[in-house]
Design a protein around this motif. Structure first.
Motif, PDB file in Angstrom:
ATOM      1  N   ARG A 161      39.122  40.457  39.889  1.00 27.74           N
ATOM      2  CA  ARG A 161      40.169  40.699  40.881  1.00 27.74           C
ATOM      3  C   ARG A 161      41.214  41.616  40.243  1.00 27.74           C
ATOM      4  NH1 ARG A 161      42.334  37.503  45.161  1.00 27.74           N
ATOM      5  NH2 ARG A 161      44.598  37.660  45.358  1.00 27.74           N
ATOM      6  N   HIS A 196      43.687  43.626  45.237  1.00 28.01           N
ATOM      7  CA  HIS A 196      44.927  43.124  45.838  1.00 28.01           C
ATOM      8  C   HIS A 196      45.978  44.201  45.592  1.00 28.01           C
ATOM      9  CE1 HIS A 196      48.228  40.088  46.559  1.00 28.01           C
ATOM     10  NE2 HIS A 196      48.867  41.009  45.857  1.00 28.01           N
ATOM     11  N   GLU A 242      43.089  42.448  49.853  1.00 25.14           N
ATOM     12  CA  GLU A 242      44.368  41.843  50.227  1.00 25.14           C
ATOM     13  C   GLU A 242      45.456  42.897  50.103  1.00 25.14           C
ATOM     14  OE1 GLU A 242      45.093  38.524  47.695  1.00 25.14           O
ATOM     15  OE2 GLU A 242      43.548  37.270  48.601  1.00 25.14           O
ATOM     16  N   GLN A 282      49.729  43.019  50.038  1.00 21.50           N
ATOM     17  CA  GLN A 282      50.996  42.290  50.048  1.00 21.50           C
ATOM     18  C   GLN A 282      52.143  43.275  50.190  1.00 21.50           C
ATOM     19  OE1 GLN A 282      51.585  39.522  46.847  1.00 21.50           O
ATOM     20  NE2 GLN A 282      53.765  39.278  47.256  1.00 21.50           N
ATOM     21  N   ASN A 289      49.856  39.213  56.129  1.00 20.93           N
ATOM     22  CA  ASN A 289      49.302  38.067  55.408  1.00 20.93           C
ATOM     23  C   ASN A 289      48.534  37.133  56.338  1.00 20.93           C
ATOM     24  OD1 ASN A 289      49.063  36.570  52.885  1.00 20.93           O
ATOM     25  ND2 ASN A 289      50.343  35.033  53.869  1.00 20.93           N
ATOM     26  N   TRP A 334      45.426  40.048  58.106  1.00 21.64           N
ATOM     27  CA  TRP A 334      44.538  40.829  57.249  1.00 21.64           C
ATOM     28  C   TRP A 334      44.049  40.019  56.054  1.00 21.64           C
ATOM     29  CZ3 TRP A 334      41.345  44.642  57.332  1.00 21.64           C
ATOM     30  CH2 TRP A 334      40.879  45.204  56.141  1.00 21.64           C
ATOM     31  N   ASN A 335      44.914  39.223  55.481  1.00 19.15           N
ATOM     32  CA  ASN A 335      44.561  38.496  54.260  1.00 19.15           C
ATOM     33  C   ASN A 335      43.820  37.190  54.528  1.00 19.15           C
ATOM     34  OD1 ASN A 335      45.825  40.546  52.849  1.00 19.15           O
ATOM     35  ND2 ASN A 335      47.719  39.412  52.505  1.00 19.15           N
ATOM     36  N   LYS A 336      43.495  36.910  55.778  1.00 18.38           N
ATOM     37  CA  LYS A 336      42.742  35.705  56.134  1.00 18.38           C
ATOM     38  C   LYS A 336      41.319  36.098  56.544  1.00 18.38           C
ATOM     39  CE  LYS A 336      46.458  33.030  55.961  1.00 18.38           C
ATOM     40  NZ  LYS A 336      46.685  32.076  54.871  1.00 18.38           N
ATOM     41  N   ARG A 382      39.557  38.672  59.709  1.00 19.96           N
ATOM     42  CA  ARG A 382      39.368  39.985  59.080  1.00 19.96           C
ATOM     43  C   ARG A 382      38.507  40.916  59.939  1.00 19.96           C
ATOM     44  NH1 ARG A 382      39.331  41.982  53.824  1.00 19.96           N
ATOM     45  NH2 ARG A 382      41.172  40.671  53.646  1.00 19.96           N
TER      46      ARG A 382
END
Length: 458
Positions: free
Chosen positions: A266, A307, A336, A338, A391, A394-396, A400
């Motif tokens: 990651r 990320h 991800e 942020q 969050n 998109w980050n779930k 997606r």
């Protein structure tokens, strides 16, 4: 024998505190009974207070950060009131700002050597503030033991191979750190043996994720390559998390990273903004177009989970530039994204920049920006809501694919800002929402945008 309690107040049960494991290593050969005590912000302070008092420690040490400062202020004050004989030692970036009605001892700056000297004196404390030159990173003992597996298995474990950062981003705590030192010299066979032993010991702890805390991990190419290759070859290795400076990604890196299996590595990649003037004003020497090319290669040719970070409130950055940066970064489709509020941290150059430019920010931790030189409070709040929407959607994983389908027809900013408006109009919370309600919100926003597009075409 004196008892030393190393108190870790973590943000969640899955985290751990590397700094306290370092302090424990400093006491390895000394006649102290040492214990690391872990708790989280969700734990009842009264219960934790009871347990701390019951342990009857002679010395309590704690690392103070943005996320645990308020908790520690309350907890340590109560300990000091109930047991004034206990010596309390604090360190960490927020320690100088801890409100202390009682007398604590502050270790300022790197703490390992100062703490060791205190311990060698039997913790005979004569000063309220102690500062000492620190060890070189390669001189500090490996912080973990085999028996730590009991506490660390399945958690986030931190490890450090380098200290300091050459880039001087004004908002970063490393901006004024002149060090550029590494734990290992890759030209030294003994150092390579030591590196492999330590990596083996870390893998044996069976953490969920091994996070390398080095700023710009890929600045030391040879060391980065050796660590990547070793972890790639270990079938039993855990997930590895690295902070990567995007401009430094090379084709040689990608050649190695092609061998990484899905889900194993990651990369945390700070883009911050695509605005060249804001990057310059932030002391960040980066070329977004070059970074974008390499990130696209990383996305297309490897299984690395990316990320990516953007910041709200950088000097000279505007509302529209944040939106444009979002659209450009989403072309890469990072795993991800942020979007975070800039923090005006004490002891960073950003503090003087913010004062000069007339910023307004929270005066207590976490020091979030409220208004910048080029963004109003209302614009920053709207972007903060946008951050929560990104969050949530998109980050779930469960939403997606719906978002990806929408992005094939619309700009990312249109989709996400549409969701912000939907949440406002429907009085939906921004911090959490059930999967069913999120799917419904997405379908409604996408349908509305399709209808609006058809009306324009008609």
């Amino acid at each position: 024998m004196k008892k030393v309690l190393l108190l870790a107040v973590n943000s969640s049960w899955s985290h751990s505190s590397l700094s306290l494991y370092y302090l424990r290593a400093m006491l390895e050969t000394m006649p102290y009974q040492t214990e690391i005590y872990n708790c989280t912000l969700k734990d009842d302070p009264s219960e934790i207070l009871y347990e701390l008092v019951a342990k009857e420690a002679d010395i309590i040490c704690a690392s103070v950060y943005i996320w645990n400062r308020a908790y520690l202020e309350r907890l340590l004050s109560a300990v000091a009131s109930l047991r004034p004989r206990i010596k309390i030692i604090i360190g960490g970036p927020e320690a100088p700002y801890l409100k202390a009605p009682h007398r604590y001892t502050l270790i300022k700056g790197p703490g390992e050597l100062a703490f060791k000297r205190l311990a060698e004196s039997g913790f005979q404390i004569h000063e309220d503030c102690i500062e000492a030159e620190n060890y070189l990173l390669k001189e500090i003992p490996f912080p973990y033991r085999e028996e730590d597996k009991r506490d660390l298995e399945g958690k986030l474990v931190y490890y450090e191979t380098g200290r300091g950062c050459p880039y001087g981003c004004v908002y970063c705590l490393s901006a004024q750190d002149p060090r550029r030192e590494f734990r290992f010299d890759t030209s030294n066979p003994r150092d390579l043996e030591k590196l492999h032993r330590e990596l083996d010991s870390l893998i044996a702890l069976k953490p969920k994720t091994l996070k390398f805390v080095d700023r710009s991990f890929n600045i030391n190419k040879d060391l980065a390559h050796r660590i990547w290759e070793y972890m790639i070859d270990r079938e039993d290795a855990c997930i590895c998390h690295f902070e990567i400076y995007p401009d430094l990604i090379t084709d040689d890196d990608i050649r190695i990273l092609k061998k990484v299996k899905p889900g194993r590595f990651r990369f945390e990649i700070g883009i911050q903004t695509c605005n060249p003037e804001a990057l310059k004003a932030s002391g960040r020497n980066t070329d977004w177009q070059k970074s974008k090319e390499q990130l696209l290669k990383l996305k297309e040719e490897t299984h690395i989970l990316m990320h990516c970070d953007l910041l709200i409130g950088l000097p000279g950055d505007s509302y529209q530039w944040v939106i444009d940066s979002l659209d450009q970064l989403m072309e890469i489709r990072p795993a991800e994204l942020q979007l975070g509020l800039l923090k005006i941290l004490p002891d960073t150059p950003m503090l003087s920049v913010a004062r000069e430019r007339g910023y307004i920010w929270e005066e207590i931790a976490p020091y979030k920006v409220l208004q910048s030189d080029t963004m109003s409070f209302e614009e920053i709040i709207h972007l903060d809501r946008l951050a929560h929407v990104i969050n949530l959607y998109w980050n779930k994983a469960d939403t997606r694919q719906i978002v990806l389908d929408a992005l094939s027809k619309s700009r990312a900013s249109d989709v996400f800002l549409g969701l912000v408006d939907y949440h406002i109009n429907e009085h939906l919370p921004f911090h959490s929402l059930s999967p069913a309600r999120r799917s419904g919100a997405l379908e409604s926003v996408i349908s509305s945008q399709i209808e609006a597009g058809e009306r324009l075409e008609g």
